[in-house]
Design a protein around this motif. Structure first.
Motif, PDB file in Angstrom:
ATOM      1  N   GLU A  86       1.007  -1.084   0.131  1.00 15.01           N
ATOM      2  CA  GLU A  86       0.003   0.160  -0.023  1.00 15.01           C
ATOM      3  C   GLU A  86       0.888   1.460  -0.059  1.00 15.01           C
ATOM      4  O   GLU A  86       1.718   1.408   0.625  1.00 15.01           O
ATOM      5  N   THR A  87       0.623   2.073  -1.013  1.00 14.61           N
ATOM      6  CA  THR A  87       1.572   3.210  -1.120  1.00 14.61           C
ATOM      7  C   THR A  87       0.772   4.697  -0.655  1.00 14.61           C
ATOM      8  O   THR A  87       1.169   5.251   0.446  1.00 14.61           O
ATOM      9  N   MET A  88      -0.112   5.342  -1.252  1.00 12.52           N
ATOM     10  CA  MET A  88      -0.607   6.398  -1.441  1.00 12.52           C
ATOM     11  C   MET A  88      -1.052   6.825   0.407  1.00 12.52           C
ATOM     12  O   MET A  88      -0.879   7.753   0.862  1.00 12.52           O
ATOM     13  N   ALA A  89      -1.998   6.005   0.744  1.00  6.55           N
ATOM     14  CA  ALA A  89      -2.390   6.071   2.273  1.00  6.55           C
ATOM     15  C   ALA A  89      -1.342   6.072   3.218  1.00  6.55           C
ATOM     16  O   ALA A  89      -1.347   7.238   4.106  1.00  6.55           O
ATOM     17  N   VAL A  90      -0.436   5.173   3.090  1.00  7.32           N
ATOM     18  CA  VAL A  90       0.555   5.071   4.015  1.00  7.32           C
ATOM     19  C   VAL A  90       1.424   6.410   3.929  1.00  7.32           C
ATOM     20  O   VAL A  90       2.047   6.759   4.900  1.00  7.32           O
ATOM     21  N   THR A  91       1.851   6.629   2.842  1.00  3.15           N
ATOM     22  CA  THR A  91       2.622   7.868   2.403  1.00  3.15           C
ATOM     23  C   THR A  91       1.978   9.010   3.293  1.00  3.15           C
ATOM     24  O   THR A  91       3.151   9.884   3.645  1.00  3.15           O
TER      25      THR A  91
END
Lengths: 310, 263
Positions: free
Chosen positions: A229-234
């Motif tokens: 998972e990329t966007m949310a975690v970023t």
């Protein structure tokens, strides 16, 4: 007549087999691209890349350890939260709730899986983070602060926020697949268990046992989603290259560092290092998948799938 | 479930009956805890996204940063094109592969494909994006909807394959036996009996995959919105529109399929 039939069968099978083979080609191409792109970084840093905590674009020293740590810990925490809750609610929806309620609620949960990950990120940043910062984290520090996990300063964003957001994101996957699998197990299993004097919970346990491979599959899918998972975690993890024992402190994952810095990366070595992180992330998913497969094989006593039994 | 009768039949409330109640109560609790944050997110989405929702939001192009108003027509059309292309690529391949694995998948090749599909489901979208950049964007000499569609299709693929296989396997063996006994060739059995029987499940699974992929295009709606107020307002609205679009499409799809399947 017989010959024609065999030919049609063969063609049909070949067409489907071609689709299956294409999957293999796609993954091979991804591996090839990731390996080619990270060549420079591999030649420069060697194995030290994996154990170094340096991340200095100015002097061109790069190491991936903080991000590997962040990815592993955030995903593990997310599953720790999501798996019991997800399986519990799948059991509720499939076994306990009235058929109509179960169908409606799981329909809604499946639709919620459509919420884009960036929305979870926005929610985590604007709604969850202030709440953690003002209420939850000060309480944790005051009451369980003697555990290193909850020591520090209430930032709001950080490992804890990321784990909570991740668990919210992966829970629909676990719930909807586990429910489907539970519903597909034969009704007679529960009836037989009840007839033998099992309590309702024990009868559900029998159904769960039959559904175990499918549920493990759901958990693997969820883990895959959490790892990458990329966007949310970023948006909610804080993005720092420090490794901290405390869950309240900011951290970074491999995916978040790539998303954060890929467009800013200017030198070939910088870009190559980010691609190598992608390659390492890829390698971790291979290890996780391999372990999960062994687990499924072991848990099912060598049976391939629950569905093959039904 | 015949809980009271069972307890009475046992003659006394023993430890197992109490444990049973605890477990079932825990399942109720888990259901509530899972729904709560999801409900909260939807509520925030509606509360913060609805005010800026208007026709011009859909039809207008974005205004330059700082100017009020403006819409997201370009981003919405872009999302539709990308998702459409991705679906066009992923659904035939994914369903084909899934059916193959369920119906013919016994050999070494199938294990390899199955493992590869599992692997692909773990490949982060960002890695797929980097790979698509190297494989499609660079050779074609520039960014294109095709590159985005291919990347999205790759993201949808594993979910569709895995679920299709799972759904096709759930079709009772007796269906196949009955059709074969009637003299239908193997391919006809698969194509005209097994796949229709599994259709509802396959569409549901594909829908989940498409929805997930559509979510990946969400950042399109967030680009170029640096001023805080404007960003905040339009971001929530953009997210709301995307969620409505995807859930709307999938709800209609699912209900239609259910009706067809019942016929």
């Amino acid at each position: 007549m017989k010959a024609a039939r065999i030919t049609a069968d063969g063609l049909y099978r070949a067409a489907l087999g071609g689709a299956a083979a294409l999957v293999f080609v796609v993954v091979a191409l991804i591996v090839f691209e990731a390996a080619r792109g990270s060549g420079l970084s591999i030649r420069t840093f060697g194995l030290g890349f994996l154990t170094s905590t340096a991340w200095d674009p100015v002097s061109e020293k790069f190491g991936a350890l903080p991000y590997i740590y962040g990815t592993v810990v955030s995903s593990a925490l997310a599953l720790l939260l999501a798996v019991p809750l997800g399986i519990g609610s799948a059991v509720y929806l499939a076994e306990i709730a009235p058929r109509r309620v179960g169908a409606i609620v799981s329909f809604v949960i499946e639709l919620l899986a459509a919420i884009p990950s960036i929305v979870y990120g926005v929610w985590g940043f604007f709604v969850l983070a202030p709440w953690l910062r003002t209420a939850i984290e000060p309480w944790l520090i005051a009451h369980v602060g003697f555990v290193p996990l909850f020591r520090g300063y209430p930032f709001g964003i950080g490992m804890l926020n990321a784990a909570i957001v991740l668990s919210i994101m992966v829970v629909p996957t676990i719930v909807s697949i586990s429910r489907e699998v539970l519903l597909s197990t034969p009704r007679s299993l529960r009836e037989a268990a009840l007839a033998l004097g099992a309590t309702p919970a024990e009868a559900i346990g029998v159904a769960l046992d039959a559904a175990r491979p499918g549920i493990l599959g759901a958990v693997i899918l969820a883990l895959g989603r959490a790892l990458g998972e990329t966007m949310a975690v970023t948006m909610v993890i804080g993005n720092t290259n420090r490794i901290s024992a405390s869950l309240l402190d900011p951290a970074a994952t491999m995916a978040s560092i790539i998303a954060n810095e890929f467009t800013e990366a200017t030198t070939p070595l910088y870009i190559s290092s980010l691609i190598e992180i992608a390659l390492v992330l890829f390698a971790i998913t291979i290890v996780v998948n391999g372990a999960a497969r062994v687990l499924v094989y072991w848990a099912t006593g060598g049976r391939r799938s629950a569905a093959a039994l039904a | 479930m015949s809980r009271p009768a069972l307890t009475r039949a046992a003659g006394h409330i023993n430890r197992r009956a109490i444990w049973s109640r605890i477990v079932i109560a825990a399942c109720y609790g888990a259901g509530a805890i899972v729904v709560l944050p999801l409900a909260l997110i939807v509520w925030h989405l509606l509360a913060k996204g609805l005010p800026a929702l208007s026709l011009s939001f859909f039809l207008d192009m974005p205004k330059p940063v700082g100017e009020p108003g403006g819409g997201m027509a370009n981003a919405i059309v872009g999302t539709l094109i990308l998702v459409g292309l991705g679906t066009l690529f992923a659904v035939p391949v994914g369903v084909g592969a899934g059916v193959y694995l369920a119906e013919f998948g016994r050999g070494r090749f199938s294990s390899l494909v199955r493992y590869t599909a599992d692997l692909l489901s773990g490949v982060p979208s960002i890695v797929v994006g980097v790979a698509a950049y190297g494989l499609v964007v660079l050779p074609m000499g520039g960014f294109s909807a095709l590159a985005g569609g291919v990347a999205l299709g790759i993201l949808m693929l594993p979910t569709i394959i895995r679920s299709t296989e799972e759904m096709v396997r759930l079709v009772p063996q007796s269906y196949r036996e009955a059709a074969l006994a009637l003299g239908a060739p193997r391919w006809k059995v698969t194509q005209q009996v097994v796949i229709p029987a599994a259709r509802a499940g396959i569409v549901t699974a594909s829908m989940l995959a498409v929805a997930r992929a559509a979510g990946e295009t969400a950042p399109l709606l967030f680009y170029g919105r640096t001023p805080y107020d404007d960003w905040n307002r339009q971001a929530w609205t953009g997210a709301l529109v995307l969620v409505m679009m995807v859930t709307g499409i999938s709800a209609v799809l699912r209900l239609t399929v259910r009706r067809v399947a019942q016929r």
